[in-house]
Write a protein that holds these residues in place. Structure first.
Motif, PDB file in Angstrom:
ATOM      1  N   LYS A  25      62.880 -20.418  50.147  1.00  0.00           N
ATOM      2  CA  LYS A  25      62.067 -19.328  49.581  1.00  0.00           C
ATOM      3  C   LYS A  25      60.815 -19.873  48.905  1.00  0.00           C
ATOM      4  N   ASN A  26      60.984 -20.850  48.029  1.00  0.00           N
ATOM      5  CA  ASN A  26      59.836 -21.314  47.245  1.00  0.00           C
ATOM      6  C   ASN A  26      58.795 -22.012  48.104  1.00  0.00           C
ATOM      7  N   SER A  27      59.243 -22.581  49.208  1.00  0.00           N
ATOM      8  CA  SER A  27      58.292 -23.184  50.122  1.00  0.00           C
ATOM      9  C   SER A  27      57.548 -22.076  50.868  1.00  0.00           C
ATOM     10  N   ASP A  84      58.003 -17.027  28.997  1.00  0.00           N
ATOM     11  CA  ASP A  84      56.636 -16.495  29.013  1.00  0.00           C
ATOM     12  C   ASP A  84      55.906 -16.760  30.328  1.00  0.00           C
ATOM     13  N   ARG A  85      56.125 -17.939  30.869  1.00  0.00           N
ATOM     14  CA  ARG A  85      55.514 -18.365  32.123  1.00  0.00           C
ATOM     15  C   ARG A  85      54.009 -18.060  32.193  1.00  0.00           C
ATOM     16  N   PRO A  86      53.209 -18.759  31.397  1.00  0.00           N
ATOM     17  CA  PRO A  86      51.759 -18.545  31.442  1.00  0.00           C
ATOM     18  C   PRO A  86      51.144 -19.090  32.736  1.00  0.00           C
ATOM     19  N   ILE A  87      49.861 -18.790  32.971  1.00  0.00           N
ATOM     20  CA  ILE A  87      49.185 -19.345  34.163  1.00  0.00           C
ATOM     21  C   ILE A  87      47.965 -20.180  33.757  1.00  0.00           C
ATOM     22  N   ASP A  88      47.939 -20.605  32.479  1.00  0.00           N
ATOM     23  CA  ASP A  88      46.775 -21.355  31.989  1.00  0.00           C
ATOM     24  C   ASP A  88      46.495 -22.613  32.827  1.00  0.00           C
ATOM     25  N   LEU A  89      47.537 -23.291  33.279  1.00  0.00           N
ATOM     26  CA  LEU A  89      47.315 -24.543  34.035  1.00  0.00           C
ATOM     27  C   LEU A  89      46.693 -24.261  35.406  1.00  0.00           C
ATOM     28  N   HIS A  90      47.070 -23.127  36.007  1.00  0.00           N
ATOM     29  CA  HIS A  90      46.442 -22.743  37.281  1.00  0.00           C
ATOM     30  C   HIS A  90      44.924 -22.600  37.057  1.00  0.00           C
ATOM     31  N   LEU A  91      44.588 -21.921  35.961  1.00  0.00           N
ATOM     32  CA  LEU A  91      43.175 -21.623  35.708  1.00  0.00           C
ATOM     33  C   LEU A  91      42.391 -22.880  35.337  1.00  0.00           C
ATOM     34  N   VAL A  97      54.048 -30.718  34.033  1.00  0.00           N
ATOM     35  CA  VAL A  97      54.209 -30.614  35.492  1.00  0.00           C
ATOM     36  C   VAL A  97      54.416 -29.146  35.863  1.00  0.00           C
ATOM     37  N   SER A  98      53.587 -28.630  36.744  1.00  0.00           N
ATOM     38  CA  SER A  98      53.739 -27.239  37.180  1.00  0.00           C
ATOM     39  C   SER A  98      53.691 -27.159  38.700  1.00  0.00           C
ATOM     40  N   VAL A  99      54.743 -26.599  39.262  1.00  0.00           N
ATOM     41  CA  VAL A  99      54.825 -26.450  40.717  1.00  0.00           C
ATOM     42  C   VAL A  99      53.729 -25.499  41.200  1.00  0.00           C
ATOM     43  N   GLY A 100      53.690 -24.304  40.622  1.00  0.00           N
ATOM     44  CA  GLY A 100      52.739 -23.290  41.079  1.00  0.00           C
ATOM     45  C   GLY A 100      51.298 -23.714  40.888  1.00  0.00           C
ATOM     46  N   ALA A 101      50.973 -24.326  39.741  1.00  0.00           N
ATOM     47  CA  ALA A 101      49.583 -24.715  39.481  1.00  0.00           C
ATOM     48  C   ALA A 101      49.165 -25.840  40.428  1.00  0.00           C
ATOM     49  N   PRO A 159      67.127 -29.800  39.101  1.00  0.00           N
ATOM     50  CA  PRO A 159      66.297 -28.581  39.089  1.00  0.00           C
ATOM     51  C   PRO A 159      66.797 -27.484  38.153  1.00  0.00           C
ATOM     52  N   THR A 160      65.862 -26.897  37.442  1.00  0.00           N
ATOM     53  CA  THR A 160      66.207 -25.758  36.586  1.00  0.00           C
ATOM     54  C   THR A 160      66.823 -24.633  37.411  1.00  0.00           C
ATOM     55  N   ASP A 161      66.423 -24.527  38.684  1.00  0.00           N
ATOM     56  CA  ASP A 161      66.945 -23.453  39.540  1.00  0.00           C
ATOM     57  C   ASP A 161      68.416 -23.656  39.913  1.00  0.00           C
ATOM     58  N   MET A 162      69.032 -24.773  39.505  1.00  0.00           N
ATOM     59  CA  MET A 162      70.464 -24.995  39.769  1.00  0.00           C
ATOM     60  C   MET A 162      71.303 -24.924  38.489  1.00  0.00           C
ATOM     61  N   THR A 171      65.077 -27.846  29.958  1.00  0.00           N
ATOM     62  CA  THR A 171      63.796 -28.323  29.403  1.00  0.00           C
ATOM     63  C   THR A 171      62.588 -27.635  30.033  1.00  0.00           C
ATOM     64  N   ILE A 172      62.795 -26.841  31.087  1.00  0.00           N
ATOM     65  CA  ILE A 172      61.631 -26.270  31.786  1.00  0.00           C
ATOM     66  C   ILE A 172      61.272 -24.879  31.252  1.00  0.00           C
ATOM     67  N   PHE A 173      62.252 -23.995  31.173  1.00  0.00           N
ATOM     68  CA  PHE A 173      61.976 -22.632  30.723  1.00  0.00           C
ATOM     69  C   PHE A 173      62.787 -22.303  29.475  1.00  0.00           C
ATOM     70  N   GLU A 174      62.172 -21.602  28.541  1.00  0.00           N
ATOM     71  CA  GLU A 174      62.939 -21.079  27.409  1.00  0.00           C
ATOM     72  C   GLU A 174      63.670 -19.844  27.952  1.00  0.00           C
ATOM     73  N   ASN A 175      64.703 -19.437  27.296  1.00  0.00           N
ATOM     74  CA  ASN A 175      65.352 -18.178  27.667  1.00  0.00           C
ATOM     75  C   ASN A 175      65.945 -18.189  29.079  1.00  0.00           C
ATOM     76  N   ARG A 176      66.512 -19.334  29.503  1.00  0.00           N
ATOM     77  CA  ARG A 176      67.107 -19.321  30.840  1.00  0.00           C
ATOM     78  C   ARG A 176      68.634 -19.397  30.771  1.00  0.00           C
ATOM     79  N   TYR A 177      69.189 -18.790  29.718  1.00  0.00           N
ATOM     80  CA  TYR A 177      70.655 -18.758  29.600  1.00  0.00           C
ATOM     81  C   TYR A 177      71.159 -17.318  29.595  1.00  0.00           C
TER      82      TYR A 177
END
Ligand code: UD1
Length: 427
Positions: free
Chosen positions: A22-24, A127-134, A170-174, A311-314, A334-340
């Motif tokens: 999916k992510n690819s 929160d998942r900001p997009i500042d690094l993309h910009l 490190v940001s995958v999307g950015a 991976p956080t996704d696991m 360590t990647i996302f807050e609020n992932r529990y």
């Protein structure tokens, strides 16, 4: 609304075909914006997120044609063609459905010299900001304005110039957005501390197949020499390492043995190392890998990290499995807050988990019991399905739309290895 009903306690055994990642897929689809020629993507997973992304692209003027979907077949092939960019605006009602929509920003800006994309808004896992993309796009020569909930990006004289950017985090999307923008810039770009996830390698390989010039693929230092134009090609999406890891946990939690057809173990080392440390046996096969659980599960200490880390996704799926390990496991996110957010639901099924900030302690229990549960995100939903497979009695997982975003024909695949699982239509 549909739900998934599971009667737990069955040992799972057999083969599960692994779908395209999916992510690819979500990073490869926007590459259609980079060329006026046809881009054909094979092994695309049949998922709600892929459909939403192709609708977003349709709105920007990209035609999409799905071919070769046969009954009973997984995956599909799509040909995308962006002869002209009809609109450079990605509206709120599309972007809000799917955060990954932000990935049209870089390629649209590179091809059309401008792009306006709605800010994604809040997200259940932080929160998942997009500042690094910009910031990265600014370093490649973009001017960015934020107004009325939209990002408006434009390239001076209509074309990005290229430049260097060092990611503070490190940001995958950015990294993906920056790569797709840099391939059509006038000069050389360098990305430092870039994400190295296998999905990034997949994106780089597609861009190179389209005529892009990228060095350092697979490393955190990417050097991109902009080219005048890219051409079309046919490319196959990599197998989904998170889907494969999730079904490996299904073998673990049910004491089963599952061959993951088409899985690519070399992309999954942190996952297979953790599975082995939990006492599972991993064997490479001609068609992928087999995961067998024939001993009691051992507890683990796991900290999520960017690739090649765990991976956080696991994290959620491992937590479900470790709920039945003999002893205490320690998890750190360590990647996302609020992932529990799966924790309260797992507790309702009998799991014993304490959460302190970004850490969780899982006290292994003898057994779980079925319950009606609901989840707030994709991987959390999968952790509840896994718990349901092992629980005594019936589990009903509500809000199935989360699962439909990321697991292609979940019930069918799990039924194929002996699970008692069905989708219940609310009518
Ligand atoms: C991608 C994956 C997601 C996975 C995540 C981490 C897709 C579609 N999604 O999400 O499944 O969980 O990678 O492996 O591929 N950050 C910022 N500013 C930014 C961007 C990110 O501070 O501009 C932070 C995030 O809040 C997070 C961290 O960087 O704490 C990593 O996020 P990132 O790698 O960007 O995740 P996504 O690309 O959104």
């Amino acid at each position: 609304m549909d739900s998934i009903r599971i009667t737990g306690g069955k040992r799972l055994e057999g083969q599960i075909p692994i779908s395209g990642a999916k992510n690819s897929a979500l990073a490869l689809l926007p590459c259609a914006l980079l060329t006026d020629e046809k881009l054909t993507l094979a092994n695309l997973p049949r998922l709600a997120d892929v459909d939403n992304f192709s609708h977003l692209l349709n709105g920007l003027g990209v035609s999409t044609k799905v071919e070769g979907v046969k009954k009973g077949e997984f995956g599909r092939q799509m040909t995308l063609e962006a002869k002209d960019i009809a609109s450079t605006v990605a509206p709120y009602d599309m972007v809000r459905k799917m955060r990954a929509s932000i990935l049209v920003l870089g390629p649209m800006l590179a091809r059309a010299g401008e792009a306006t994309v709605s800010l994604p808004g809040g997200c259940a896992i932080g929160d998942r900001p997009i500042d690094l993309h910009l910031r990265a796009l600014e370093c490649l020569g973009a001017e960015i304005e934020l107004a009325a909930g939209y990002v408006k990006a434009s390239a001076l004289k209509g074309r990005l110039s290229g430049g260097d950017y060092s990611f503070p985090v490190v940001s995958v999307g950015a990294t993906e957005n920056a790569l797709m923008a840099a391939v059509l810039a006038t000069g050389r770009s360098q990305l430092f501390n870039a994400a190295r996830e296998p999905e990034i390698v997949d994106l780089c390989n597609l861009l190179v197949a389209m005529g892009g010039k990228i060095e350092g693929i697979g490393s955190s230092h990417l050097i991109i020499d902009g080219v005048e134009g890219l051409h079309g090609c046919t490319y196959s999406v990599m197998p989904d390492r998170i889907e494969a890891g999730s079904y490996a946990c299904a073998a673990g939690i049910t004491g089963g043995s599952i061959e993951l057809l088409g899985a690519k173990p070399s992309d999954m080392l942190a996952i297979t190392n953790a599975l082995a440390a939990a006492g599972l046996m991993i064997e490479m096969t001609d068609n992928g890998m087999r995961v067998t659980a024939d001993k009691p599960l051992k507890p683990l200490a796991i900290s999520t990290a960017p690739y090649p880390g765990f991976p956080t996704d696991m994290q959620a799926q491992f937590m479900a499995m470790l709920a039945l390990a003999s002893g205490e496991s320690f998890l750190e996110e360590t990647i996302f807050e609020n992932r529990y957010m799966h924790v309260p639901e797992l507790r309702r099924m009998g799991a014993e988990v304490d959460v302190r900030g970004r850490s969780a302690i899982v006290h292994g229990v003898e057994g779980l019991t079925g319950a009606q549960v609901m989840a707030t995100d994709l991987r959390a939903s999968m952790s509840l399905v896994l718990a349901g497979l092992a629980a005594e009695g019936e589990t009903e997982v509500l809000r199935v739309y989360h699962l439909d975003r990321g697991y292609e024909r979940l019930e069918e695949k799990l039924q194929g290895v002996g699970a008692s699982i069905e989708r219940v239509s609310a009518g």
